[in-house]
Design a protein around this motif. Structure first.
Motif, PDB file in Angstrom:
ATOM      1  N   LYS A 154       0.835  -1.198   0.000  1.00 12.83           N
ATOM      2  CA  LYS A 154       0.000   0.000   0.000  1.00 12.83           C
ATOM      3  C   LYS A 154       0.870   1.248   0.000  1.00 12.83           C
ATOM      4  O   LYS A 154       0.528   2.242  -0.648  1.00 12.83           O
ATOM      5  CB  LYS A 154      -0.946  -0.003   1.191  1.00 12.83           C
ATOM      6  N   HIS A 155       1.978   1.218   0.712  1.00 14.54           N
ATOM      7  CA  HIS A 155       2.890   2.360   0.735  1.00 14.54           C
ATOM      8  C   HIS A 155       3.456   2.615  -0.663  1.00 14.54           C
ATOM      9  O   HIS A 155       3.469   3.757  -1.127  1.00 14.54           O
ATOM     10  CB  HIS A 155       4.021   2.110   1.742  1.00 14.54           C
ATOM     11  N   GLN A 199       2.156   1.621  -3.462  1.00 13.34           N
ATOM     12  CA  GLN A 199       1.038   1.982  -4.326  1.00 13.34           C
ATOM     13  C   GLN A 199       0.726   3.473  -4.192  1.00 13.34           C
ATOM     14  O   GLN A 199       0.513   4.166  -5.188  1.00 13.34           O
ATOM     15  CB  GLN A 199      -0.191   1.138  -3.962  1.00 13.34           C
ATOM     16  N   LYS A 200       0.717   3.988  -2.943  1.00 20.51           N
ATOM     17  CA  LYS A 200       0.466   5.412  -2.711  1.00 20.51           C
ATOM     18  C   LYS A 200       1.565   6.268  -3.330  1.00 20.51           C
ATOM     19  O   LYS A 200       1.280   7.307  -3.932  1.00 20.51           O
ATOM     20  CB  LYS A 200       0.355   5.702  -1.209  1.00 20.51           C
ATOM     21  N   LYS A 201       2.820   5.826  -3.199  1.00 20.72           N
ATOM     22  CA  LYS A 201       3.925   6.575  -3.797  1.00 20.72           C
ATOM     23  C   LYS A 201       3.791   6.599  -5.322  1.00 20.72           C
ATOM     24  O   LYS A 201       4.020   7.621  -5.961  1.00 20.72           O
ATOM     25  CB  LYS A 201       5.276   5.952  -3.405  1.00 20.72           C
ATOM     26  N   ILE A 246       0.999   6.257  -7.114  1.00 23.54           N
ATOM     27  CA  ILE A 246      -0.141   7.107  -7.472  1.00 23.54           C
ATOM     28  C   ILE A 246       0.250   8.573  -7.357  1.00 23.54           C
ATOM     29  O   ILE A 246      -0.071   9.382  -8.233  1.00 23.54           O
ATOM     30  CB  ILE A 246      -1.371   6.760  -6.610  1.00 23.54           C
ATOM     31  N   HIS A 247       0.955   8.939  -6.300  1.00 20.08           N
ATOM     32  CA  HIS A 247       1.406  10.322  -6.127  1.00 20.08           C
ATOM     33  C   HIS A 247       2.354  10.722  -7.264  1.00 20.08           C
ATOM     34  O   HIS A 247       2.251  11.832  -7.799  1.00 20.08           O
ATOM     35  CB  HIS A 247       2.089  10.489  -4.767  1.00 20.08           C
ATOM     36  N   GLU A 260       0.235  11.224 -10.428  1.00 14.80           N
ATOM     37  CA  GLU A 260      -0.530  12.472 -10.324  1.00 14.80           C
ATOM     38  C   GLU A 260       0.370  13.680 -10.519  1.00 14.80           C
ATOM     39  O   GLU A 260       0.011  14.622 -11.225  1.00 14.80           O
ATOM     40  CB  GLU A 260      -1.219  12.561  -8.958  1.00 14.80           C
TER      41      GLU A 260
END
Length: 191
Positions: free
Chosen positions: A6-7, A9-11, A13-14, A17
């Motif tokens: 998840k970490h 994945q968030k990185k 996605i960021h 973006e």
């Protein structure tokens, strides 16, 4: 393991973006897009008009007379295929000129395209594709307007109404606005 995924994945996605925001910020040039649209629509239609200007409108006149209309109205094609495209390219009276161009395409379709509406040409394209191309793009110019890169935006013009009642100056974006102290304002605007 799920927390690590998840970490990342968030990185990811960021990062995506941020990349997309930077690309959008870099490519955000509405006025340049409007200019390119005007140059494409006006410039390509101008070739059609120059052909008729050089070779004449006899063919169109003959088609009109065959439909029972006076042949002299064939000269109207020069308005729609020469004058309107030049105005669109220069950014002068852009929306009305684009409406004239769109109307010209409707007339062209009525004159030569109705029989071809549901046909394909020799290479498999829609037989009235170029009519539709010019019609839709002319409507896009009508809806989007002129943009910054035009004579209309850069030069402020004075319009003296023949009635003598009032004088207007066309300000940026060509919005007509009445003025007071007529002569001083005109001189100031034209400097």
């Amino acid at each position: 393991m799920a927390a690590g995924f998840k970490h990342h994945q968030k990185k990811f996605i960021h990062m995506v973006e941020t990349l997309l925001n930077n690309i959008n910020r870099l490519l955000h040039h509405e006025d340049m897009g409007k200019l390119l649209l005007r140059l494409a629509v006006g410039g390509l239609m101008l070739f059609h008009g120059l052909h008729k200007l050089i070779d004449g409108v006899d063919g169109i006149s003959a088609m009109l007379m065959a439909k029972g209309l006076p042949g002299f109205i064939a000269y109207g094609v020069l308005l729609g295929e020469v004058v309107a495209p030049l105005l669109i390219i220069l950014g002068i009276l852009t929306r009305p000129a684009a409406l004239v161009l769109a109307f010209t395409m409707v007339l062209a379709w009525l004159m030569v395209g109705t029989a071809k509406t549901w046909q394909l040409d020799a290479v498999g394209a829609w037989a009235i594709e170029s009519l539709i191309y010019f019609f839709i793009r002319a409507l896009a110019v009508v809806l989007l307007g002129v943009g910054r890169f035009s004579l209309c935006w850069q030069y402020q013009l004075a319009i003296v109404y023949l009635s003598g009642i009032f004088i207007c100056t066309i300000k940026q974006k060509c919005q007509i606005q009445p003025t007071n102290n007529l002569l001083n304002r005109i001189i100031t605007r034209l400097k």
